[in-house]
Design a protein around this motif. Structure first.
Motif, PDB file in Angstrom:
ATOM      1  N   PRO A  83       0.849  -1.359  -0.048  1.00 41.36           N
ATOM      2  CA  PRO A  83      -0.084  -0.025   0.199  1.00 41.36           C
ATOM      3  C   PRO A  83       0.838   1.316   0.075  1.00 41.36           C
ATOM      4  O   PRO A  83       0.459   2.394  -0.703  1.00 41.36           O
ATOM      5  CB  PRO A  83      -0.678  -0.248   1.311  1.00 41.36           C
ATOM      6  CG  PRO A  83      -0.823  -1.623   1.655  1.00 41.36           C
ATOM      7  CD  PRO A  83       0.279  -2.144   1.191  1.00 41.36           C
TER       8      PRO A  83
ATOM      9  N   SER B  60      -5.876   8.190  -1.285  1.00 37.47           N
ATOM     10  CA  SER B  60      -4.340   8.314  -0.919  1.00 37.47           C
ATOM     11  C   SER B  60      -4.667   8.276   0.659  1.00 37.47           C
ATOM     12  O   SER B  60      -3.827   7.662   1.402  1.00 37.47           O
ATOM     13  CB  SER B  60      -3.773   9.232  -1.709  1.00 37.47           C
ATOM     14  OG  SER B  60      -4.009  10.524  -1.124  1.00 37.47           O
TER      15      SER B  60
ATOM     16  N   LEU C 231      -5.451   5.142   2.065  1.00 32.61           N
ATOM     17  CA  LEU C 231      -4.472   4.016   1.936  1.00 32.61           C
ATOM     18  C   LEU C 231      -3.330   4.125   2.734  1.00 32.61           C
ATOM     19  O   LEU C 231      -2.537   3.167   3.343  1.00 32.61           O
ATOM     20  CB  LEU C 231      -3.894   3.923   0.489  1.00 32.61           C
ATOM     21  CG  LEU C 231      -3.182   2.605   0.084  1.00 32.61           C
ATOM     22  CD1 LEU C 231      -3.945   1.569   0.043  1.00 32.61           C
ATOM     23  CD2 LEU C 231      -2.774   2.736  -1.519  1.00 32.61           C
ATOM     24  N   TYR C 232      -3.113   5.555   2.988  1.00 37.53           N
ATOM     25  CA  TYR C 232      -1.839   5.860   3.821  1.00 37.53           C
ATOM     26  C   TYR C 232      -2.279   5.234   5.441  1.00 37.53           C
ATOM     27  O   TYR C 232      -1.148   4.769   6.037  1.00 37.53           O
ATOM     28  CB  TYR C 232      -1.730   7.385   3.759  1.00 37.53           C
ATOM     29  CG  TYR C 232      -1.191   8.100   5.271  1.00 37.53           C
ATOM     30  CD1 TYR C 232       0.260   8.026   5.332  1.00 37.53           C
ATOM     31  CD2 TYR C 232      -2.094   8.923   5.905  1.00 37.53           C
ATOM     32  CE1 TYR C 232       0.524   8.628   6.557  1.00 37.53           C
ATOM     33  CE2 TYR C 232      -1.467   9.328   7.144  1.00 37.53           C
ATOM     34  CZ  TYR C 232      -0.362   9.199   7.316  1.00 37.53           C
ATOM     35  OH  TYR C 232       0.180   9.913   8.423  1.00 37.53           O
TER      36      TYR C 232
ATOM     37  N   VAL D 120      -3.739   2.857   6.177  1.00 32.88           N
ATOM     38  CA  VAL D 120      -3.618   1.457   6.103  1.00 32.88           C
ATOM     39  C   VAL D 120      -1.910   0.882   6.261  1.00 32.88           C
ATOM     40  O   VAL D 120      -1.509   0.296   6.902  1.00 32.88           O
ATOM     41  CB  VAL D 120      -4.382   0.715   5.088  1.00 32.88           C
ATOM     42  CG1 VAL D 120      -3.781  -0.655   5.130  1.00 32.88           C
ATOM     43  CG2 VAL D 120      -5.821   0.967   5.342  1.00 32.88           C
ATOM     44  N   ALA D 121      -1.148   1.876   5.233  1.00 32.80           N
ATOM     45  CA  ALA D 121       0.285   1.602   5.012  1.00 32.80           C
ATOM     46  C   ALA D 121       0.807   1.957   6.309  1.00 32.80           C
ATOM     47  O   ALA D 121       1.897   1.015   6.773  1.00 32.80           O
ATOM     48  CB  ALA D 121       0.763   2.278   4.013  1.00 32.80           C
TER      49      ALA D 121
END
Length: 360
Positions: free
Chosen positions: A188, A218, A221-222, A224-225
């Motif tokens: 991710p 984004s 996703l950030y 999550v990452a």
């Protein structure tokens, strides 16, 4: 070898001090209704120069044991950026952007080289830093190519997404998990620069709504990452330090700040999806302020009390409080409906960060 590290730290220090001066000037332009001057000097002097200056110190911290003399070019080139915001305000925005473009291309190579010599999540982070410079270089090149065909709002939105957002992702996917002996999610994280590049180019071409959705994707996703979903676990892991270690206050501040970021992402989602119900101005103007006041300033508040005293050589009083986190989230919420009150709260948030470190 040590001289090159010292050079980067010195240029980083100068850039931070210059960006603080530009920030003060930019905020002072608003009460006297110099709106365009406010926009231009904050875009170049705060949203580009400040994160770049911090990134210089971050990249230098990853230098290998043996440092090629050529690596010093990133710091030397960055000296030109100290005057770039003033150049853009007083003479030519295109000239200022051209300076940023040259320096950012140099930093693509510098941070990419440094990344190649590291391992683990630090290598990922430094590679993402290199990609943040690449994304912003591509966007600046597009702006210079399209000069005269795009307005200041589109330019500002594209640059805000391309550099500060991408750089924040790059740093936090390493700094948050590694602080608690954890690792980011690599796949991710590696997608994030592609999303910010897409969002920036959509903004430049007038597809602001699509751009805002790409940014929102984004941010999700950030989260999550960088494993923001593990904040409760990280909080439990430091409880044994309560009352026993001076590190506890800083770690708690760090965790609470990322809880505030989750709230800010939610606020950003609400205004992205329903902003037209509360805001009648240009959508790009709304999004620039939403990202800058909320997501970007929120991360600055998290890291500034820990990084800036080291870079600037300032003694730290460590008077940690969750106040700046709450104020930044509130300021982001209020800006579309009460901008004057939001402006006041931004000033208070910055003052509260100064209180944590040193003043009064």
């Amino acid at each position: 070898m040590g001289d090159i590290r010292a050079l980067y730290r010195a240029v980083s220090r100068l850039g931070i001090l210059a960006s603080i001066a530009y920030l003060i000037a930019g905020m002072a332009f608003l009460p006297v209704e110099r709106v365009l001057d406010h926009a231009r000097i904050l875009l170049y002097g705060a949203l580009l120069l400040f994160p770049h200056s911090v990134a210089l110190a971050y990249v230098a911290s990853g230098f290998p044991g043996r440092i090629p003399a050529l690596l010093g070019s990133g710091a030397y080139a960055s000296l030109a950026l100290l005057a770039a915001p003033a150049l853009g305000l007083l003479y030519s925005p295109s000239a200022a952007l051209a300076l940023f473009l040259v320096v950012f291309i140099v930093m693509v190579l510098t941070s990419g080289y440094v990344a190649s010599g590291r391992r683990g999540s630090l290598r990922l982070s430094l590679a993402l830093v290199a990609l943040s410079y690449l994304v912003s270089s591509l966007v600046i090149a597009a702006i210079l190519t399209l000069k005269g065909e795009i307005d200041l709002f589109s330019e500002g939105l594209a640059l805000t997404i391309a550099y500060p957002l991408t750089l924040i992702y790059a740093v936090t996917v390493h700094s948050l998990p590694s602080t608690f002996r954890d690792s980011p999610l690599y796949i991710p994280a590696s997608v994030l620069p592609a999303l910010t590049l897409l969002a920036s180019l959509l903004a430049l071409n007038g597809y602001v709504s699509w751009s805002s959705l790409a940014v929102l994707a984004s941010m999700a996703l950030y989260a999550v990452a960088a494993k923001l979903y593990r904040l409760p676990t990280y909080a439990r892991s430091i409880e044994e330090l309560r009352g026993k270690s001076p590190a506890y206050g800083g770690l708690r501040f760090f965790i609470e700040g990322h809880y505030a970021i989750l709230a800010i992402i939610a606020i950003t989602a609400i205004y992205t999806l329903a902003g037209s119900l509360l805001w009648r101005g240009p959508q790009a103007l709304l999004l620039i302020h939403l990202y800058a006041i909320g997501f970007i300033l929120g991360h600055i508040v998290i890291h500034a009390p820990m990084m800036l005293p080291v870079i600037l050589g300032v003694k730290h009083k460590r008077r940690y409080t969750r106040t700046p986190h709450i104020i930044v989230a509130t300021a982001a919420t209020l800006w579309p409906i009460a901008p004057d009150l939001s402006y006041t709260m931004i000033i208070i948030a910055l003052a509260s960060v100064a209180y944590i470190v040193r003043w009064p």
